[in-house]
Design a protein around this motif. Sequence first.
Motif, mmCIF file in Angstrom:
data_model
loop_
_atom_site.group_PDB
_atom_site.id
_atom_site.type_symbol
_atom_site.label_atom_id
_atom_site.label_comp_id
_atom_site.label_asym_id
_atom_site.label_seq_id
_atom_site.Cartn_x
_atom_site.Cartn_y
_atom_site.Cartn_z
ATOM 1 N N VAL A 22 -42.339 -6.131 65.826
ATOM 2 C CA VAL A 22 -41.751 -7.150 65.161
ATOM 3 C C VAL A 22 -41.328 -6.820 63.576
ATOM 4 O O VAL A 22 -40.225 -7.087 63.450
ATOM 5 C CB VAL A 22 -42.829 -8.393 65.142
ATOM 6 C CG1 VAL A 22 -42.110 -9.692 64.573
ATOM 7 C CG2 VAL A 22 -43.003 -8.969 66.685
ATOM 8 N N LYS A 23 -42.348 -5.977 63.293
ATOM 9 C CA LYS A 23 -42.193 -5.679 61.810
ATOM 10 C C LYS A 23 -41.244 -4.442 61.572
ATOM 11 O O LYS A 23 -40.582 -4.353 60.729
ATOM 12 C CB LYS A 23 -43.433 -5.363 61.007
ATOM 13 C CG LYS A 23 -44.320 -6.839 60.893
ATOM 14 C CD LYS A 23 -44.554 -7.160 59.577
ATOM 15 C CE LYS A 23 -45.078 -8.398 59.439
ATOM 16 N NZ LYS A 23 -46.429 -8.669 59.692
ATOM 17 N N CYS A 25 -38.671 -3.401 63.772
ATOM 18 C CA CYS A 25 -37.469 -3.372 64.386
ATOM 19 C C CYS A 25 -36.446 -3.698 63.246
ATOM 20 O O CYS A 25 -36.607 -4.719 62.270
ATOM 21 C CB CYS A 25 -37.411 -4.731 65.063
ATOM 22 S SG CYS A 25 -35.743 -4.902 65.863
ATOM 23 N N GLN A 28 -34.563 -7.249 63.716
ATOM 24 C CA GLN A 28 -35.487 -8.444 63.954
ATOM 25 C C GLN A 28 -35.113 -9.021 65.337
ATOM 26 O O GLN A 28 -34.803 -10.346 65.490
ATOM 27 C CB GLN A 28 -35.138 -9.497 62.755
ATOM 28 C CG GLN A 28 -35.842 -9.534 61.424
ATOM 29 C CD GLN A 28 -34.701 -8.568 60.513
ATOM 30 O OE1 GLN A 28 -33.768 -8.766 60.660
ATOM 31 N NE2 GLN A 28 -35.359 -7.831 59.575
ATOM 32 N N ASN A 29 -35.365 -8.220 66.133
ATOM 33 C CA ASN A 29 -35.133 -8.610 67.585
ATOM 34 C C ASN A 29 -36.221 -9.233 68.204
ATOM 35 O O ASN A 29 -36.042 -10.174 69.216
ATOM 36 C CB ASN A 29 -34.675 -7.329 68.433
ATOM 37 C CG ASN A 29 -34.279 -7.763 69.666
ATOM 38 O OD1 ASN A 29 -33.883 -8.866 69.913
ATOM 39 N ND2 ASN A 29 -34.388 -6.736 70.473
ATOM 40 N N TYR A 30 -37.436 -9.135 67.801
ATOM 41 C CA TYR A 30 -38.750 -9.748 68.345
ATOM 42 C C TYR A 30 -39.476 -10.925 67.636
ATOM 43 O O TYR A 30 -38.941 -10.951 66.221
ATOM 44 C CB TYR A 30 -39.698 -8.605 68.508
ATOM 45 C CG TYR A 30 -39.473 -7.543 69.180
ATOM 46 C CD1 TYR A 30 -39.487 -7.488 70.809
ATOM 47 C CD2 TYR A 30 -39.016 -6.262 68.900
ATOM 48 C CE1 TYR A 30 -39.251 -6.457 71.426
ATOM 49 C CE2 TYR A 30 -38.742 -5.261 69.333
ATOM 50 C CZ TYR A 30 -38.672 -5.430 70.985
ATOM 51 O OH TYR A 30 -38.405 -4.314 71.665
ATOM 52 N N THR A 31 -39.796 -11.983 68.287
ATOM 53 C CA THR A 31 -40.543 -12.870 67.477
ATOM 54 C C THR A 31 -41.973 -12.824 68.469
ATOM 55 O O THR A 31 -41.528 -12.824 69.777
ATOM 56 C CB THR A 31 -39.905 -14.202 67.611
ATOM 57 O OG1 THR A 31 -39.531 -14.531 68.756
ATOM 58 C CG2 THR A 31 -38.941 -14.404 66.450
ATOM 59 N N GLU A 39 -38.150 -11.539 73.005
ATOM 60 C CA GLU A 39 -36.983 -10.768 72.367
ATOM 61 C C GLU A 39 -35.899 -11.470 72.371
ATOM 62 O O GLU A 39 -35.622 -12.336 73.295
ATOM 63 C CB GLU A 39 -36.821 -9.446 73.065
ATOM 64 C CG GLU A 39 -36.188 -9.351 74.591
ATOM 65 C CD GLU A 39 -35.015 -8.846 74.538
ATOM 66 O OE1 GLU A 39 -34.482 -8.457 73.677
ATOM 67 O OE2 GLU A 39 -34.484 -9.133 75.831
ATOM 68 N N CYS A 43 -30.891 -6.172 70.615
ATOM 69 C CA CYS A 43 -31.296 -4.579 70.498
ATOM 70 C C CYS A 43 -30.228 -3.845 70.084
ATOM 71 O O CYS A 43 -29.081 -4.027 71.044
ATOM 72 C CB CYS A 43 -31.970 -4.604 71.826
ATOM 73 S SG CYS A 43 -32.508 -2.749 71.953
ATOM 74 N N CYS A 49 -39.267 0.728 68.438
ATOM 75 C CA CYS A 49 -40.378 0.062 68.862
ATOM 76 C C CYS A 49 -41.052 0.639 70.016
ATOM 77 O O CYS A 49 -42.263 0.722 70.207
ATOM 78 C CB CYS A 49 -39.930 -1.339 69.176
ATOM 79 S SG CYS A 49 -38.710 -1.429 70.385
#
Lengths: 71, 245
Positions: A22-23, A25, A28-31, A39, A43, A49
């Motif tokens: 998360v951090k 990327c 900011q593709n992930y939550t 995701e 991407c 990642c």
Amino acid sequence: MAKKQGIVHINHKRCKVCGICVKICPVQNYTISQNKLTELGKCIACLQCERYCPDMALIIDTKDDKKTPTR
Amino acid sequence: MTKELTYLNYLKQERLPHQWCPGCGNGIILKLSCLAMEKLNFPKKGTVMVSGIGCSGRSAGFFDLDSVHTAHGRALPVAEGIKLANEELNVMIISGDGDLFGIGGNHLLHASRRNTDITVICISNAIYGMTGGQCSPTTEISSKTLTTPRGNADTPVNVQAIVTAHNCFYARSTTFHFNHAMKCIFEALQHKGFSFVEIKSQCITNDGRRRGFKNSYEMLMSYKDNYKINNSSNKLEHNEIGIIK
């Protein structure tokens, strides 16, 4: 030159939701929602990642037919 | 179609996920050693993995190779014995800093003196992580742990001096410097003679949270800020990473 795009495969059996991806990327593709990694489809296949995932839970495919480097 | 990660063939994939904490650096080092072995085309039958006791000692069980999980601190003599019994085997050790320098410190001294052709990958997280975060031989000065709540008073052990005193291969890297760490393991596996790779790894559960880190990403980034790559010198300072042959 077309923008590189990636398809993210998350192995939820292996993922421990440590939050490194998360951090790390750059787009900011992930939550993390409800203790699960999701995701958002942004991407760019930089493979950061996949490289730093300690649980080997992420696999990134690029959308074009060119062979992706393994890492 | 999903891309296949071929380096995972060196692991027992049915045993994954591993039992380490979320954000632990041991998984990255597991991956690094698989990548280095794949690069060198190590056969599964001719490679032996030895590990000691501790969090990192569990890593031998994940490899799809012949592996030994030895007594505490005794990974080095067992590996030397395996190598002497059959010289065609590639013998690797993955173990922790408490196991190699603390309990097995004397074995490290004599293994580097005898210069047997084995490769040691030391996961150095500067803490006894499995037992709750006690001060270990590599804990840095004035660092807070369970047993040193006002800061560690002693200087950490100088592993570089011990290993290089007998002209052995020594390399230091961190989990953040992924390519550099892989190059270190790659060259250590090719080196004839005793080769030692020390990889600084993060332990957020028992080390980082006492030192004020919020998550393992911050610990990874602290390696980026604190360590510089040194390619030329024959001696590494405490904040430098590199390879000494």
